[in-house]
Write a protein that holds these residues in place. Structure first.
Motif, short mmCIF file in Angstrom:
data_model
loop_
_atom_site.label_atom_id
_atom_site.label_comp_id
_atom_site.label_asym_id
_atom_site.label_seq_id
_atom_site.Cartn_x
_atom_site.Cartn_y
_atom_site.Cartn_z
N MET A 1 0.85 -1.18 0.00
CA MET A 1 0.00 0.00 0.00
C MET A 1 0.89 1.24 0.00
SD MET A 1 -3.45 0.53 1.19
CE MET A 1 -4.29 2.04 1.02
N ILE A 2 0.48 2.26 -0.71
CA ILE A 2 1.28 3.48 -0.84
C ILE A 2 1.48 4.16 0.52
CG2 ILE A 2 -0.66 4.99 -1.41
CD1 ILE A 2 2.83 5.26 -2.98
N LEU A 3 0.48 4.14 1.39
CA LEU A 3 0.61 4.77 2.69
C LEU A 3 1.74 4.13 3.49
CD1 LEU A 3 -0.31 6.83 4.75
CD2 LEU A 3 -2.03 5.19 5.54
N GLU A 4 1.82 2.82 3.47
CA GLU A 4 2.91 2.12 4.18
C GLU A 4 4.27 2.54 3.63
OE1 GLU A 4 1.81 -1.91 3.52
OE2 GLU A 4 0.31 -1.90 5.12
N THR A 5 4.35 2.69 2.32
CA THR A 5 5.60 3.12 1.70
C THR A 5 5.97 4.52 2.16
OG1 THR A 5 5.14 1.75 -0.23
CG2 THR A 5 6.81 3.46 -0.49
N ILE A 6 4.99 5.43 2.17
CA ILE A 6 5.25 6.81 2.60
C ILE A 6 5.69 6.84 4.06
CG2 ILE A 6 4.16 9.05 3.05
CD1 ILE A 6 2.40 8.49 0.54
N LEU A 7 4.98 6.12 4.91
CA LEU A 7 5.31 6.13 6.33
C LEU A 7 6.66 5.49 6.63
CD1 LEU A 7 1.81 5.30 7.86
CD2 LEU A 7 2.97 7.53 7.75
N GLY A 8 7.13 4.63 5.72
CA GLY A 8 8.42 3.97 5.92
C GLY A 8 9.61 4.72 5.36
N LEU A 9 9.39 5.90 4.78
CA LEU A 9 10.49 6.65 4.18
C LEU A 9 11.42 7.21 5.25
CD1 LEU A 9 8.57 8.64 1.43
CD2 LEU A 9 10.05 6.66 1.10
N THR A 10 12.71 7.19 4.94
CA THR A 10 13.72 7.75 5.83
C THR A 10 14.06 9.18 5.39
OG1 THR A 10 15.59 7.05 4.49
CG2 THR A 10 14.74 5.44 6.10
N ALA A 11 14.81 9.88 6.22
CA ALA A 11 15.26 11.23 5.85
C ALA A 11 16.06 11.19 4.56
CB ALA A 11 16.08 11.84 6.98
N LEU A 12 16.87 10.17 4.39
CA LEU A 12 17.67 10.05 3.17
C LEU A 12 16.78 9.77 1.95
CD1 LEU A 12 20.52 10.22 2.12
CD2 LEU A 12 20.81 7.78 2.63
N ASP A 13 15.71 9.00 2.14
CA ASP A 13 14.77 8.77 1.04
C ASP A 13 14.16 10.08 0.57
OD1 ASP A 13 15.04 5.96 1.06
OD2 ASP A 13 13.42 5.73 2.52
N TYR A 14 13.78 10.94 1.51
CA TYR A 14 13.21 12.24 1.14
C TYR A 14 14.24 13.09 0.40
CZ TYR A 14 8.89 11.49 3.72
OH TYR A 14 7.68 11.02 4.14
N ASP A 15 15.49 12.99 0.78
CA ASP A 15 16.57 13.69 0.09
C ASP A 15 16.65 13.24 -1.37
OD1 ASP A 15 19.70 13.71 -0.71
OD2 ASP A 15 19.31 15.31 0.75
N HIS A 16 16.62 11.94 -1.59
CA HIS A 16 16.67 11.40 -2.96
C HIS A 16 15.42 11.80 -3.76
CE1 HIS A 16 20.23 9.22 -1.96
NE2 HIS A 16 19.61 8.37 -1.17
N LEU A 17 14.26 11.79 -3.12
CA LEU A 17 13.04 12.22 -3.81
C LEU A 17 13.15 13.69 -4.22
CD1 LEU A 17 10.19 10.55 -1.72
CD2 LEU A 17 10.83 10.02 -4.08
N ALA A 18 13.65 14.52 -3.32
CA ALA A 18 13.79 15.95 -3.63
C ALA A 18 14.72 16.16 -4.81
CB ALA A 18 14.30 16.72 -2.40
#
Length: 131
Positions: A1-18
């Motif tokens: 589920m997409i919500l589980e993926t979002i809730l499991g993101l790390t600070a580094l994941d957000y950096d890569h997304l940005a």
């Protein structure tokens, strides 16, 4: 589920997304969230690597990285990590569904409007990997 993926993101994941947003999305539009949602769809798919970093830095996957590797915009990282940012990721998912791919403005002539949603008229259009 997409919500589980979002809730499991790390600070580094957000950096890569940005960083991915900075090279692939229409700046300061909702297209930014749709690019991020498509990356997360790849993370969830068995057809792609299962980490944000492995998805976004896979050779030949995101053309923007062929030209530059920006430092992540800290304001964008913070926006993505916020409660509003997470809600916007869910909203983006509600627009693009499980689509993992997108094409930019130069490819609009190939868009099938009834099948390929857009999140902003200056942004990308989203499609499935087989399209």
């Amino acid at each position: 589920m997409i919500l589980e993926t979002i809730l499991g993101l790390t600070a580094l994941d957000y950096d890569h997304l940005a960083r991915t947003i900075q090279v692939e999305a229409a700046v300061n539009t909702f297209d930014e969230y749709c690019v991020a949602a498509s990356v997360l769809n790849r993370v969830r798919s068995p057809l792609y690597p299962n980490t944000v970093a492995d998805v976004v830095y896979a050779p030949g996957q995101y053309q923007g990285f062929d030209y530059k590797r920006p430092v992540a915009d800290i304001n964008l990282v913070n926006e993505l990590q916020s409660d509003l940012g997470r809600k916007n990721l869910l909203r983006a998912y509600s627009i693009i569904g499980d689509r993992t791919d997108f094409k930019g403005q130069s490819q609009l002539r190939y868009r099938v409007a009834s099948e390929d949603p857009m999140c902003h008229n200056k942004g990308n259009f989203y499609h499935y990997h087989w399209q």
